[in-house]
Design an enzyme around this catalytic site. Structure first.
Site, PDB file in Angstrom:
ATOM      1  CG  ASP A  85      -1.676   1.305   1.235  1.00 41.09           C
ATOM      2  OD1 ASP A  85      -2.543   1.645   0.427  1.00 41.09           O
ATOM      3  OD2 ASP A  85      -1.521   1.989   2.285  1.00 41.09           O
ATOM      4  CG  ASP A  87      -2.101   7.369   2.274  1.00 39.06           C
ATOM      5  OD1 ASP A  87      -2.205   8.179   1.451  1.00 39.06           O
ATOM      6  OD2 ASP A  87      -2.925   7.097   3.069  1.00 39.06           O
ATOM      7  CG  ASP A 224       0.848   0.932   6.277  1.00 35.45           C
ATOM      8  OD1 ASP A 224       1.505   0.309   7.197  1.00 35.45           O
ATOM      9  OD2 ASP A 224       0.079   1.591   6.407  1.00 35.45           O
TER      10      ASP A 224
END
Length: 330
Positions: A85, A87, A224
């Site tokens: 992930d 972000d 992450d």
């Protein structure tokens, strides 16, 4: 509008082995989550989403023998895809900004992650836009599925460079004047990535050793780690809408990412009353700025995004809802 979209039977991407996946949904009413659901087909899934019109829709990266069970022990874990992930909020200069520039930064990191997975691990993966401010990369291979939490954390550390001892990768000249060969783009692993990043910076091979520490910033990928190590993580259903922006969760290629109205099912020109200030920014391919308590005419997909992010509300106009993007079936 979400209900209208899902009632049109949009082209959702069916997760592999759908009957072995857990599904979860966040509803608009009270932002409650409904979990531990299972479906045998994408038709059943679409019927549920048309009826409930969820704000956000997810499925498990894990496969379970009994996905509707309430506890992990009862579910019977059968393995999980490897999930990454990114972000954009944590990328330098992005913070809470909502412009396209930060999406481009996140895409470049995600596409490089896909390349590293293939070059260094021999694993093909798929890149997705999450429909808001991030990107997911999913790898599904036989050895990936069997990895435990600790092993997944070690894979994540390879991308974040956590705990890296640079002198073991790029040795300094020895006491007897022996000068190690500088990294080459043809080298495997991190040495190769450092060399390629140095070339992009316009550095000569002889300069790489002294600049290696700085070059690491170009190689490190801001994933992450908690997401990657979690064997029970939830991924967004491709083709569903993200309730924070009203945009599609979309599968992407590596040829580039160009945010625009193709990421939204909403069309039309509407009036939008702003409730806050927004500095000029490029949003979904359009230039947008807002002053408080003013009414603006703007494309529906931009207005929906701004309303969901709390910048104001749509107060007039007509919105046409389509079942798919401009790149897919209507």
């Amino acid at each position: 509008m979400f209900r209208a979209y899902y009632s049109l039977e949009p082209p959702l991407e069916e997760p592999r082995d759908i009957a072995y996946r857990e599904f979860a949904f966040q509803l608009f009413e009270g932002d409650a989550y409904v979990r531990h659901l299972g479906f045998d087909s994408v038709g059943e899934l679409l019927s549920y989403m048309a009826r409930e019109a969820p704000k956000n829709a997810y499925y498990s990266v894990a496969r379970y023998s009994l996905p509707t069970a309430r506890s992990m022990e009862e579910k019977g874990w059968l393995g999980s895809e490897l999930m990454f992930d990114i972000d954009v909020d944590i990328l330098e200069g992005c913070g809470e900004g909502i412009g396209d520039e930060c999406l481009h930064k996140g895409y470049r990191q995600a596409s490089r992650l896909v390349e590293i997975l293939y070059r260094d691990f021999g694993v093909a993966s798929t890149l997705y836009f999450t429909g808001n401010r991030g990107f997911h990369v999913l790898a599904d291979c036989e050895w990936c599925r069997a990895l435990g939490r600790g092993e997944r954390r070690e894979v994540a550390r390879y991308f974040t460079l956590e705990g890296l001892k640079l002198e073991l990768v790029i040795p300094r000249p020895g006491r007897r004047g022996v000068k190690p060969a500088p990294p080459s783009p043809d080298d495997p692993g991190l040495r190769g990535w450092i060399a390629r990043a140095a070339i992009e910076r316009g550095l000569d091979p002889s300069e790489i050793v002294d600049a290696a520490e700085e070059i690491l910033d170009d190689v490190r990928i801001a994933i992450d780690v908690k997401v990657t190590q979690d064997i029970s993580r939830l991924a967004r259903i491709v083709g569903s809408l993200n309730g924070k922006a009203g945009l599609f969760v979309a599968r992407l290629g590596l040829e580039g990412f160009h945010p625009g109205d193709w990421l939204s099912p909403f069309r039309g020109e509407v009036e939008f009353r702003s409730e806050g200030r927004l500095e000029e920014a490029r949003i979904m391919g359009s230039t947008v700025s807002l002053e408080p308590r003013r009414v603006y005419s703007m494309p529906a997909h931009i207005a929906v995004l701004l309303q969901l992010r709390g910048y104001g509300a749509i107060v007039g106009g007509e919105i046409v809802v389509r079942a798919g993007s401009g790149r897919g079936p209507l």
